[in-house]
Design an enzyme around this catalytic site. Structure first.
Site, PDB file in Angstrom:
ATOM      1  N   ASP A 140       0.815  -1.207   0.000  1.00 44.20           N
ATOM      2  CA  ASP A 140       0.000   0.000   0.000  1.00 44.20           C
ATOM      3  C   ASP A 140       0.854   1.265   0.000  1.00 44.20           C
ATOM      4  O   ASP A 140       1.898   1.334   0.649  1.00 44.20           O
ATOM      5  CB  ASP A 140      -0.904  -0.019   1.236  1.00 44.20           C
ATOM      6  N   GLU A 200       1.185  -0.474  -5.118  1.00 44.35           N
ATOM      7  CA  GLU A 200       0.233   0.598  -5.380  1.00 44.35           C
ATOM      8  C   GLU A 200       1.058   1.886  -5.403  1.00 44.35           C
ATOM      9  O   GLU A 200       1.365   2.464  -4.370  1.00 44.35           O
ATOM     10  CB  GLU A 200      -0.842   0.680  -4.290  1.00 44.35           C
TER      11      GLU A 200
END
Length: 649
Positions: free
Chosen positions: A313, A366
């Site tokens: 993330d 990401e």
């Protein structure tokens, strides 16, 4: 004085590694979970914790009526404290009681705890992670099932809001596994991606504010329940990715923040250690102990829980020192730039270590900027990830599809630009949870027009997505047209499946997945430029896309034609890679999916009439807001009834 170890405990996780600590530390010891935390034995439990600046450390718990049992400081210079507590057994809660340099006492959860008590409790639990795995076939063939040339279609799930008990209680990991396996089989997804499930006290953080990095949340069951979850999906042929958060952590006083009274895991200076966007703390990637903690954590989830990959993330927030900061709120690097060199080195070390231990998993970034070579090998100068979310494609595509149909004529670059950089990285095309929250509305709600046009538009979007180069990711609810914006406190609107348009959309997604998996041209060259080429039309149509997808030599090519307006196009001459019969494999406007039935009677004939330098062309009917998928070789059977050549009434 250091207490003498009991004779039978001299082979404990701590004692057995004392003689090699210096060597392991120099080479980055990435299996800290074997040493740190609580490790039960027949007589009691060994506790080990890192608190280098503490004046004293002890352990409190149910085994000593929450009275402090002192630990001793190891004499190897590591800053770790350890001790054996007789009678402490699996299942009992505990915390570390730490005295800082100023003499203040504080109680902290174990950073390496394998389980945490159910929120709002914050204690750690002693736990044994033994499990009898039954997914041997999956693990032995995983390298074949999720290679870069295979079809990967990911169903992103938030476990607490996908489904619940009728009275609103959370489902157990085991129950969720059975239901998810059935759903993914029916819909054709190859993988499930779980939003973060490491323990987090604030449920509204969706799991992104982690306090128990080695503990799966107790909301859905025990660690063994989670193992059964992964085991079950593997036995059903479905892979499982985990959303993993090494970019920041919350400042909850019972967790990592100022763990021994000092900035241990974070930076002391808020210009480097505090994240203004998420009101959280940033890991100090320059400390080898912090790097080892995080890399050990990644390896832990892959090894102990058999996850098939990690989606990392907020990588961009790690790479840039000025991320979400204004002028004067950040400290440049030694060269005066905004690149976080410590974070870069950490990510390269992370990916190198993970792939060395598990060459058949995926590390997925990401990363929302144009940082170069994110998914390229470290020895090429890249960050070493295997794949990267294509955030540019997602933003451009959703912006285009949200426009009224009339205005799309002037915004063709939004929908075409992704082909310019489609092969710069190994991309996943994500329509994730972030696109259906915070007032953005559902994917269905963002389509313009009346009900028919909105569903046709969403089918059109998915047809474009599933034929575009890149692996696929769809957030739960998107497969059947969830109408309401996603909220973590309520389940999906499963009753919508009873409505024809929603059921038709679900059939379309299932058939797209089936075709994507079946035809190598749609997945084998997702990351290679030879897998894609634009096909011109004899009459330029700004709101129409036509392109060919190719696999290996000998694989039948696939042509996709996408009409972005509600007007059908009839007799449109489009370039084709070769002459002959091109079978209409899928048509999003088929009545079976809720469409109007405009199509090509199952096939078109391409002749040697060349267009735009291509050797052949065909007259094609493209339905309103429709996607037509053609190939020279029909599938084993027609997937769904196809359209007939008449206009929608």
């Amino acid at each position: 004085m250091k207490p003498k170890l009991p004779e039978e405990e001299r082979n404990s996780p701590v004692a057995s590694r004392t003689d090699v600590r210096t060597e392991r530390r120099a080479s980055h010891h990435h299996r800290q979970f074997e040493v740190m935390g609580a490790h039960p034995t027949e007589r009691g439990t060994w506790f080990t914790v890192w608190a280098p600046n503490a004046r004293a450390v002890g352990v409190i718990g149910a085994f000593n009526n929450w009275h402090c049992e002192p630990l001793y400081r190891l004499d190897d210079g590591s800053g770790r404290w350890a001790g054996f507590v007789e009678g402490a057994r699996a299942g009992q809660c505990y915390k570390y009681r730490i005295q800082d340099a100023a003499g203040h006492w504080m109680d902290k959860a174990d950073p390496y705890a394998f389980r945490m008590e159910l929120a709002p409790g914050t204690a750690s639990q002693i736990w044994d992670l033994s499990h009898e795995w039954g997914d041997g076939e999956w693990m032995h063939t995983r390298w074949q099932r999720q290679g870069q040339k295979t079809a990967i279609s990911i169903y992103e799930v938030h476990l607490g809001s996908w489904q619940r008990e009728e009275d609103g209680r959370f489902l157990n990991y085991r129950d969720l596994a059975l239901r998810l396996a059935t759903h993914c089989h029916n819909m054709g997804f190859t993988h499930v991606e779980l939003m973060p499930i490491a323990e987090h006290p604030f449920y509204g953080s969706w799991g992104y504010q982690i306090t128990g990095y080695f503990a799966p949340t107790s909301r859905y069951g025990t660690p063994q329940d989670l193992m059964v979850f992964v085991d079950t999906l593997h036995q059903q042929g479905i892979g499982v990715f985990l959303d993993w958060v090494p970019s920041h952590f919350p400042a909850d006083p019972h967790a990592l923040a100022r763990f021994d009274g000092t900035a241990l895991y974070e930076h002391d200076d808020p210009r480097r250690g505090f994240h203004p966007e998420w009101n959280s703390l940033i890991f100090n990637y320059g400390r080898y102990e912090v790097r080892d903690f995080l890399i050990s954590n990644a390896i832990f989830w892959l090894e102990k829980y058999h996850f098939d990959g990690l989606r990392v993330d907020a990588v961009a927030s790690m790479l840039y020192l000025d991320y979400a900061r204004r002028h004067g709120e950040w400290i440049p690097n030694a060269q005066g730039g905004n690149q976080n060199h410590d974070a870069v080195a950490f990510l390269q070390d992370l990916n190198t270590s993970v792939y060395a231990a598990f060459p058949d998993v995926h590390m997925i970034a990401e990363e929302s900027t144009a940082w170069p070579a994110v998914s390229r090998p470290v020895d090429w100068g890249g960050l070493g990830f295997g794949m990267k979310w294509n955030m540019g494609w997602m933003n451009d595509t959703l912006r285009y599809y949200s426009r009224p149909h009339f205005y799309r004529h002037w915004h063709g670059e939004d929908i075409r630009f992704s082909a310019v950089y489609a092969f710069h990285e190994n991309f996943i095309l994500p329509l994730s949870h972030d696109e259906v929250v915070y007032g953005k509305g559902s994917l269905l709600d963002r389509q313009p027009g009346d009900d028919w046009q909105r569903f046709a538009g969403l089918r059109n979007l998915y047809g474009y997505m599933w034929t575009h180069p890149g692996k696929k990711l769809l957030f739960m609810g998107g497969e059947f047209g969830q109408q309401e914006e996603w909220h973590h406190e309520r389940t999906l609107d499963w009753h919508l499946w009873a409505r024809p348009y929603h059921a038709g959309l679900a059939r379309w997604v299932a058939d797209l997945n089936a075709l994507y998996r079946r035809l190598p041209a749609l997945h084998a060259n997702d990351f290679q430029p030879e897998g894609f080429g634009w096909l011109p039309a004899e009459r330029h149509e700004p709101t129409l896309l036509a392109y060919v997808r190719r696999g290996a030599p000998g694989d039948a090519p696939v042509v996709a034609i996408v009409n972005m307006t509600p007007e059908p196009r009839t007799g449109l001459r489009i370039a084709m890679p070769e002459a002959g019969t091109w079978h209409e494999l899928l048509n999003s406007d088929a009545a079976y999916y809720g469409g109007s039935g405009v199509g090509n009677l199952g096939a078109v004939q391409a002749t040697s009439h060349g267009v735009g330098g291509w050797p052949a062309s065909a007259l094609v009917t493209v339905p309103p807001l429709g996607t037509v998928i053609l190939s020279t070789t029909p599938t084993t059977s027609t997937i769904a009834p196809q359209g007939v050549p008449h206009a929608r009434e």
